[in-house]
Design a protein around this motif. Structure first.
Motif, short mmCIF file in Angstrom:
data_model
loop_
_atom_site.label_atom_id
_atom_site.label_comp_id
_atom_site.label_asym_id
_atom_site.label_seq_id
_atom_site.Cartn_x
_atom_site.Cartn_y
_atom_site.Cartn_z
N THR A 97 0.83 -1.21 0.00
CA THR A 97 0.00 0.00 0.00
C THR A 97 0.87 1.25 0.00
O THR A 97 2.03 1.22 0.40
N ILE A 98 0.28 2.36 -0.40
CA ILE A 98 0.99 3.64 -0.37
C ILE A 98 1.32 4.03 1.07
O ILE A 98 2.37 4.62 1.34
N ILE A 102 5.41 5.80 -5.82
CA ILE A 102 4.51 5.70 -6.96
C ILE A 102 3.31 4.89 -6.48
O ILE A 102 3.46 3.71 -6.14
N PRO A 103 2.13 5.50 -6.43
CA PRO A 103 1.02 4.89 -5.71
C PRO A 103 0.35 3.68 -6.33
O PRO A 103 -0.29 2.93 -5.61
N SER A 104 0.50 3.46 -7.60
CA SER A 104 -0.31 2.40 -8.20
C SER A 104 0.43 1.66 -9.31
O SER A 104 0.66 2.22 -10.39
N ILE A 105 0.79 0.42 -9.03
CA ILE A 105 1.35 -0.45 -10.05
C ILE A 105 0.69 -1.82 -9.92
O ILE A 105 0.22 -2.20 -8.84
N ASP A 106 0.60 -2.52 -11.01
CA ASP A 106 0.11 -3.90 -11.01
C ASP A 106 1.30 -4.80 -11.26
O ASP A 106 2.05 -4.59 -12.22
N SER A 107 1.47 -5.79 -10.41
CA SER A 107 2.62 -6.69 -10.50
C SER A 107 2.16 -8.11 -10.81
O SER A 107 1.17 -8.58 -10.24
N LEU A 108 2.88 -8.76 -11.70
CA LEU A 108 2.71 -10.18 -12.00
C LEU A 108 4.01 -10.88 -11.65
O LEU A 108 5.08 -10.41 -12.04
N PHE A 109 3.93 -11.99 -10.92
CA PHE A 109 5.16 -12.65 -10.47
C PHE A 109 4.87 -14.10 -10.09
O PHE A 109 3.74 -14.48 -9.81
N TRP A 110 5.94 -14.89 -10.09
CA TRP A 110 5.84 -16.26 -9.62
C TRP A 110 5.91 -16.25 -8.10
O TRP A 110 6.77 -15.62 -7.50
N ALA A 149 -0.67 -8.72 -7.99
CA ALA A 149 -0.90 -7.86 -6.84
C ALA A 149 -0.97 -6.41 -7.29
O ALA A 149 -0.28 -6.01 -8.23
N HIS A 150 -1.80 -5.66 -6.63
CA HIS A 150 -1.84 -4.20 -6.81
C HIS A 150 -0.95 -3.63 -5.71
O HIS A 150 -1.20 -3.87 -4.53
N GLU A 151 0.08 -2.89 -6.07
CA GLU A 151 1.09 -2.45 -5.12
C GLU A 151 1.43 -0.98 -5.34
O GLU A 151 0.95 -0.34 -6.26
N ALA A 152 2.30 -0.48 -4.48
CA ALA A 152 2.95 0.81 -4.65
C ALA A 152 4.44 0.53 -4.81
O ALA A 152 4.92 -0.55 -4.46
N LEU A 153 5.17 1.49 -5.36
CA LEU A 153 6.60 1.34 -5.59
C LEU A 153 7.33 2.50 -4.94
O LEU A 153 6.95 3.66 -5.13
N ILE A 154 8.37 2.19 -4.17
CA ILE A 154 9.22 3.23 -3.59
C ILE A 154 10.52 3.27 -4.39
O ILE A 154 11.13 2.23 -4.65
N LEU A 155 10.95 4.46 -4.77
CA LEU A 155 12.24 4.69 -5.40
C LEU A 155 13.09 5.48 -4.41
O LEU A 155 12.80 6.65 -4.13
N PHE A 156 14.10 4.83 -3.86
CA PHE A 156 15.02 5.50 -2.95
C PHE A 156 16.23 5.98 -3.73
O PHE A 156 16.70 5.29 -4.63
N LYS A 157 16.78 7.14 -3.37
CA LYS A 157 18.06 7.61 -3.90
C LYS A 157 19.04 7.61 -2.74
O LYS A 157 18.78 8.21 -1.70
N THR A 158 20.17 6.90 -2.94
CA THR A 158 21.13 6.74 -1.87
C THR A 158 22.52 6.53 -2.44
O THR A 158 22.70 6.52 -3.66
N PHE A 159 23.49 6.37 -1.56
CA PHE A 159 24.86 6.04 -1.94
C PHE A 159 25.13 4.58 -1.64
O PHE A 159 24.52 4.01 -0.73
N ASP A 160 26.04 3.97 -2.40
CA ASP A 160 26.27 2.53 -2.26
C ASP A 160 26.72 2.14 -0.86
O ASP A 160 26.40 1.06 -0.39
N ASP A 161 27.42 3.03 -0.14
CA ASP A 161 27.84 2.67 1.21
C ASP A 161 26.69 2.71 2.22
O ASP A 161 26.85 2.31 3.37
#
Length: 111
Positions: free
Chosen positions: A18-19, A41-49, A57-69
């Motif tokens: 959920t969002i 991103i509040p609304s995506i539809d996902s297909l998966f094994w 599943a109806h899901e939300a997606l988080i995009l984080f911006k970070t550094f590798d460490d």
């Protein structure tokens, strides 16, 4: 500060049910300085094994911006806080980006 090639900057993708769950996890990560920001991103539809069959599943997606460490600590926080048994936590390296934005990501994950 800020490498214009994007070296060491990551975009981390995490699906959530959920969002609200995305906002909760995103806020924890940003407050902890494990990510400079979390876009939800509040609304995506996902297909998966899952368990031998195709699931949807109806899901939300988080995009984080970070550094590798910061990645390992971010992944640990997400895994501890996430409601899924096997959460999606994948990182994509940033190849290029504006020096100002990449410098901001660095600054906000270092303070």
């Amino acid at each position: 500060m800020g490498d214009r090639t994007g070296q060491n900057v990551l975009v981390v993708l995490v699906t959530v049910p959920t969002i609200e769950e995305g906002a909760r996890i995103g806020e924890l990560a940003v407050k902890s300085r494990l990510a400079a920001c979390a876009n939800i991103i509040p609304s995506i539809d996902s297909l998966f094994w899952w368990e031998g069959k195709i699931s949807r599943a109806h899901e939300a997606l988080i995009l984080f911006k970070t550094f590798d460490d910061r990645y390992n600590a971010l992944q640990e926080l997400i895994t501890e806080q996430h409601p899924y048994e096997v959460p999606e936590v994948i990182a994509i390296p940033v190849a290029l980006g504006s020096p100002q934005y990449l410098g901001w990501v660095e600054k906000e994950t270092r303070n």
